[in-house]
Design an enzyme around this catalytic site. Structure first.
Site: not given
Length: 376
Positions: A66, A91, A170, A184, A186, A200, A220, A223, A308
């Protein structure tokens, strides 16, 4: 879910109200990943049929939406005959910035349209009440569901004392997250992996178990896109990962939860010397107490967590009813019956025991599909 229990003192919402509120939501979304633990808020000021000011909360600790919208108005005298739109109740308290409701009143803005009420105890209807007591016409509940969805993590944290939890999976088209040998990397393509990094950056924390991190020596971090680095949360009951694992690198902060039986151990001391925060929690059913983990994270102002993990950790979160949302990336591949299933440990015997979800989104990333769903 509704938070709009205050009666409107203004006119019934119109299509133009929805149009400008939609713009508020667009603006608010620009603060994703930057304003937590504050909510995402956008504001639009309209005079007649003309937008004369816009703004959004861009960074935690800085001016609210605001304030930016009001400051963007080149002719302040128009405020006294304008409508201010905002997706979350203004607020009414002094925090890092003064109350927005006081600013609105001081500028003599005659009408305010609000997407949804703010559940934060210091606000929770007080902002709307302060405006109506000052004679401001207030309309509440315009695009309420969309407003609640945008700030679902903030709202859940305020109402439940737990962070908002999402699972990222995935998998192949036949529901496998690894081959029969455990490979696993990719499963999904590069475009999907970039989207995972974007996700992320929008969550306060990314959480994984020791076995998942060990398998790929996972870092993790964010990047492959711009964005903040989330807190890395590792569940390592036995403090089994070596201190030179990439998850303990300086790329982002790392918090490790381990068994309370290891509250004092040489490995803990080595991690602490490396700048890693180690928190002991109870053990439960052969693993760490996930409820205690989430409560500890909430106490550290972590409002949202993306898990994950592997099938065992993901299934544990689902089994205990701790998950709100699912991001599932599906690659056009088949691994066959010997591969590891995404949620194999759930071990559903009868259809009526199934975990029910509600699909809310479908998108393509390269050759992969991503389904967004909420747990019922």
């Amino acid at each position: 879910m509704t938070l709009c229990t205050t009666e409107n003192t203004g006119p019934m919402p119109s299509r133009s109200d929805e149009k400008y509120m939609r713009r508020c939501l667009e603006l608010a979304g620009k603060g994703a990943g930057r304003v937590s633990p504050n909510p995402m808020v956008g504001s639009v000021i309209v005079h007649g049929d003309e937008v004369i000011g816009e703004g959004y909360h861009a960074c935690y600790g800085e001016a609210h939406a605001e304030v930016h919208a009001i400051n963007a108005v080149s002719r302040p005298e128009l405020l006294a005959s304008s409508t201010l739109y905002v997706n979350l109740e203004p607020c009414a308290h002094f925090g890092k910035t003064p109350p927005c409701s006081d600013l609105i009143i001081s500028k003599q803005i005659p009408r305010v349209v609000v997407g949804c009420r703010d559940p934060y105890p210091e606000v929770a209807g007080r902002g709307i009440g302060k405006l109506t007591d000052a004679g401001v016409s207030v309309t509440v509940g315009v695009l309420e569901e969309e407003s609640l969805r945008l700030n679902e993590a903030f709202i859940k944290s305020q109402l439940s004392g737990y962070p908002f939890v999402a699972l990222k999976i995935a998998q192949t088209l036949d529901g496998r997250i690894a081959t029969s040998l455990g490979a696993s990397k990719w499963i999904t393509g590069e475009v999907s992996r970039t989207e995972v990094h974007r996700l992320r950056s929008r969550y306060d924390a990314v959480l994984a178990g020791a076995s998942t991190v060990r398998a790929d020596n996972a870092e993790l971090t964010v990047r492959h896109c711009d964005g903040r680095q989330p807190l890395r949360v590792l569940l390592d009951r036995q403090l089994s990962l070596p201190v030179d694992a990439r998850i303990f690198s300086s790329g982002a902060r790392t918090l490790v939860f381990t068994s309370e039986n290891l509250a004092e151990s040489p490995m803990r001391d080595r991690l602490v010397k490396r700048g890693v925060d180690v928190v002991p929690v109870r053990e439960e059913s052969g693993g760490l107490d996930l409820g205690q983990v989430l409560r500890e994270l909430h106490g550290r102002r972590v409002l949202s967590v993306m898990v994950e993990g592997g099938s065992r950790l993901s299934s544990a979160f689902v089994r205990q009813g701790l998950v709100d949302k699912l991001h599932i990336f599906i690659a056009p591949k088949l691994f066959g019956g010997d591969g590891l299933g995404s949620f194999a440990p759930l071990d559903v015997t009868f259809p009526e025991q199934a975990v029910n979800l509600r699909f809310t989104g479908l998108a393509s990333f390269g050759d992969d599909l991503m389904i967004e769903a909420y747990f019922q």
